[in-house]
Design an enzyme around this catalytic site. Structure first.
Site, PDB file in Angstrom:
ATOM      1  N   LYS A 140       0.831  -1.211   0.000  1.00 41.55           N
ATOM      2  CA  LYS A 140       0.000   0.000   0.000  1.00 41.55           C
ATOM      3  C   LYS A 140       0.868   1.265   0.000  1.00 41.55           C
ATOM      4  O   LYS A 140       0.634   2.181  -0.772  1.00 41.55           O
ATOM      5  CB  LYS A 140      -0.928   0.021   1.228  1.00 41.55           C
ATOM      6  CG  LYS A 140      -1.837  -1.185   1.345  1.00 41.55           C
ATOM      7  CD  LYS A 140      -2.813  -1.059   2.508  1.00 41.55           C
ATOM      8  CE  LYS A 140      -2.179  -1.017   3.887  1.00 41.55           C
ATOM      9  NZ  LYS A 140      -1.469  -2.247   4.303  1.00 41.55           N
TER      10      LYS A 140
ATOM     11  N   ARG B 218      12.022  -6.011   5.214  1.00 39.77           N
ATOM     12  CA  ARG B 218      11.811  -4.624   4.783  1.00 39.77           C
ATOM     13  C   ARG B 218      12.741  -3.649   5.523  1.00 39.77           C
ATOM     14  O   ARG B 218      12.950  -3.785   6.727  1.00 39.77           O
ATOM     15  CB  ARG B 218      10.352  -4.248   5.064  1.00 39.77           C
ATOM     16  CG  ARG B 218      10.000  -2.854   4.662  1.00 39.77           C
ATOM     17  CD  ARG B 218       8.532  -2.686   4.550  1.00 39.77           C
ATOM     18  NE  ARG B 218       7.851  -2.583   5.848  1.00 39.77           N
ATOM     19  CZ  ARG B 218       6.564  -2.270   5.962  1.00 39.77           C
ATOM     20  NH1 ARG B 218       5.828  -2.082   4.887  1.00 39.77           N
ATOM     21  NH2 ARG B 218       6.008  -2.195   7.160  1.00 39.77           N
TER      22      ARG B 218
ATOM     23  N   ARG C 259      11.680  -1.305  10.908  1.00 43.26           N
ATOM     24  CA  ARG C 259      10.618  -0.873  11.821  1.00 43.26           C
ATOM     25  C   ARG C 259      10.522  -1.838  13.004  1.00 43.26           C
ATOM     26  O   ARG C 259      10.675  -3.039  12.846  1.00 43.26           O
ATOM     27  CB  ARG C 259       9.270  -0.855  11.076  1.00 43.26           C
ATOM     28  CG  ARG C 259       8.976   0.482  10.435  1.00 43.26           C
ATOM     29  CD  ARG C 259       7.769   0.457   9.580  1.00 43.26           C
ATOM     30  NE  ARG C 259       6.574  -0.158  10.163  1.00 43.26           N
ATOM     31  CZ  ARG C 259       5.374  -0.137   9.596  1.00 43.26           C
ATOM     32  NH1 ARG C 259       5.207   0.489   8.449  1.00 43.26           N
ATOM     33  NH2 ARG C 259       4.346  -0.720  10.166  1.00 43.26           N
TER      34      ARG C 259
ATOM     35  N   ARG D 229      -9.336   0.616   9.202  1.00 46.48           N
ATOM     36  CA  ARG D 229      -8.898  -0.744   9.512  1.00 46.48           C
ATOM     37  C   ARG D 229      -9.973  -1.523  10.263  1.00 46.48           C
ATOM     38  O   ARG D 229      -9.756  -2.697  10.579  1.00 46.48           O
ATOM     39  CB  ARG D 229      -7.649  -0.677  10.381  1.00 46.48           C
ATOM     40  CG  ARG D 229      -6.336  -0.855   9.610  1.00 46.48           C
ATOM     41  CD  ARG D 229      -5.226  -0.698  10.607  1.00 46.48           C
ATOM     42  NE  ARG D 229      -4.014  -1.351  10.288  1.00 46.48           N
ATOM     43  CZ  ARG D 229      -2.951  -0.757   9.742  1.00 46.48           C
ATOM     44  NH1 ARG D 229      -3.018   0.486   9.366  1.00 46.48           N
ATOM     45  NH2 ARG D 229      -1.847  -1.428   9.572  1.00 46.48           N
TER      46      ARG D 229
ATOM     47  N   ARG E 226       0.062  -8.843  13.553  1.00 47.19           N
ATOM     48  CA  ARG E 226      -0.572  -7.849  12.660  1.00 47.19           C
ATOM     49  C   ARG E 226      -1.438  -8.543  11.611  1.00 47.19           C
ATOM     50  O   ARG E 226      -2.516  -8.045  11.255  1.00 47.19           O
ATOM     51  CB  ARG E 226       0.508  -6.986  11.983  1.00 47.19           C
ATOM     52  CG  ARG E 226       1.161  -6.013  12.960  1.00 47.19           C
ATOM     53  CD  ARG E 226       2.505  -5.517  12.458  1.00 47.19           C
ATOM     54  NE  ARG E 226       2.413  -4.672  11.285  1.00 47.19           N
ATOM     55  CZ  ARG E 226       3.459  -4.390  10.505  1.00 47.19           C
ATOM     56  NH1 ARG E 226       4.649  -4.888  10.759  1.00 47.19           N
ATOM     57  NH2 ARG E 226       3.294  -3.607   9.465  1.00 47.19           N
TER      58      ARG E 226
HETATM   59  P1  AMP Z   1       0.995   0.597   9.289  1.00 44.47           P
HETATM   60  O1  AMP Z   1       2.161   1.497   9.113  1.00 44.47           O
HETATM   61  O2  AMP Z   1      -0.188   1.008   8.484  1.00 44.47           O
HETATM   62  O3  AMP Z   1       1.366  -0.859   9.085  1.00 44.47           O
HETATM   63  O4  AMP Z   1       0.536   0.731  10.828  1.00 44.47           O
HETATM   64  C1  AMP Z   1       1.412   0.398  11.889  1.00 44.47           C
HETATM   65  C2  AMP Z   1       0.618   0.226  13.169  1.00 44.47           C
HETATM   66  O5  AMP Z   1      -0.034   1.465  13.502  1.00 44.47           O
HETATM   67  C3  AMP Z   1      -0.504  -0.808  13.107  1.00 44.47           C
HETATM   68  O6  AMP Z   1      -0.042  -2.134  13.343  1.00 44.47           O
HETATM   69  C4  AMP Z   1      -1.421  -0.299  14.230  1.00 44.47           C
HETATM   70  O7  AMP Z   1      -0.917  -0.620  15.500  1.00 44.47           O
HETATM   71  C5  AMP Z   1      -1.320   1.224  14.064  1.00 44.47           C
HETATM   72  N1  AMP Z   1      -2.343   1.736  13.121  1.00 44.47           N
HETATM   73  C6  AMP Z   1      -2.133   2.317  11.907  1.00 44.47           C
HETATM   74  N2  AMP Z   1      -3.282   2.654  11.324  1.00 44.47           N
HETATM   75  C7  AMP Z   1      -4.271   2.277  12.171  1.00 44.47           C
HETATM   76  C8  AMP Z   1      -5.685   2.325  12.124  1.00 44.47           C
HETATM   77  N3  AMP Z   1      -6.350   2.832  11.062  1.00 44.47           N
HETATM   78  N4  AMP Z   1      -6.369   1.835  13.189  1.00 44.47           N
HETATM   79  C9  AMP Z   1      -5.744   1.344  14.257  1.00 44.47           C
HETATM   80  N5  AMP Z   1      -4.409   1.220  14.364  1.00 44.47           N
HETATM   81  C10 AMP Z   1      -3.664   1.701  13.329  1.00 44.47           C
END
Ligand code: AMP
Length: 225
Positions: A13, A127, A162, A88, A173
């Site tokens: 994404k 990554r 990360r 999400r 996740r």
């Molecule tokens: P991402 O970078 O999108 O993979 O997000 C990393 C982490 O941030 C996720 O595993 C969640 O803990 C938190 N997070 C990001 N976006 C959301 C969302 N829309 N709702 C809840 N938690 C989020």
């Protein structure tokens, strides 16, 4: 154009969003990036979010909905936006519909990027991301290594892994995605918005499929979307 990129962690994404910004000149809104910035700055929100992020679980809906509400009200979103990592959960999607209605707009497309789970684990654990927030370029130790180890090809910034890209958190996740986020495919299908694509193959091939979809050229499954 208001676009949602849906897909498990590591589906591509963020990579695709960065290419779409260049092409369509609209902002990417990544709740993950916003939360990571809050963690780095040590804000109250960041402190609360960090525990969930490290565990691979979701930050509470009200926190991310608040973030999105503020962000979508910014002038640069008027021409359109790419949502990456939001919504999400179904309550987040419902809240988004409400916020957009208030702004007199709506979602145009939901591109759902499908990738096999084991491939996602391999992608995420290898990554590496550029530490420079403005760059954010991503690499993979095996599939797309940086020319010089640990250094970003694009801006010379330092590359890092990360905190949540270790295997235990990645599995958590993925479980969270299956349980809380996958139901969004049904939610948006009811609105006739879902455009599924296979997220395997070259980055440019996937990008061209997305561009075809948002430009109204039809989707990869051969339907009339
Ligand atoms: P991402 O970078 O999108 O993979 O997000 C990393 C982490 O941030 C996720 O595993 C969640 O803990 C938190 N997070 C990001 N976006 C959301 C969302 N829309 N709702 C809840 N938690 C989020």
């Amino acid at each position: 154009m208001n676009l949602i990129l849906l897909g498990g962690p590591g589906a591509g994404k963020g990579t695709q969003a960065k290419k779409l910004i260049d092409k369509f000149k609209i902002p990417q809104i990544s709740t993950g990036d916003i939360l990571r910035a809050a963690v780095k700055e040590g804000t109250e929100m960041g402190k609360k979010a960090q525990e969930c992020m490290n565990a691979g679980t979701l930050v509470p809906d009200e926190v991310v909905i608040g973030i999105i509400k503020d962000r979508l009200a910014q002038p640069d979103c008027k021409k359109g936006f790419i949502l990456d990592g939001f919504p999400r959960t179904v309550p987040q999607a419902e809240a988004l519909d409400k916020v957009l209605k208030g702004l007199g707009t709506k979602i145009d497309h939901v591109v759902s990027i499908d990738v096999d789970e084991e491939a996602l684990v391999t992608r995420l654990t290898g990554r590496r991301t550029c530490k420079d927030g403005a760059c954010g370029q991503m690499f993979h130790v095996k599939f797309s290594p940086a020319k010089k180890e640990g250094v970003c090809d694009k801006c010379g910034g330092e590359l890092y892994q990360r905190d949540d890209d270790n295997e235990t958190t990645v599995r958590s996740r993925l479980a969270t995605y299956n349980q809380a986020t996958a139901p969004l495919i049904g939610y948006y299908s009811k609105q006739g918005l879902v455009r599924p694509i296979k997220g395997v193959g070259g980055i440019d091939d996937i990008f061209n499929q997305i561009v075809g979809i948002v430009s109204g050229a039809g989707c990869s499954c051969g339907c009339k979307h």
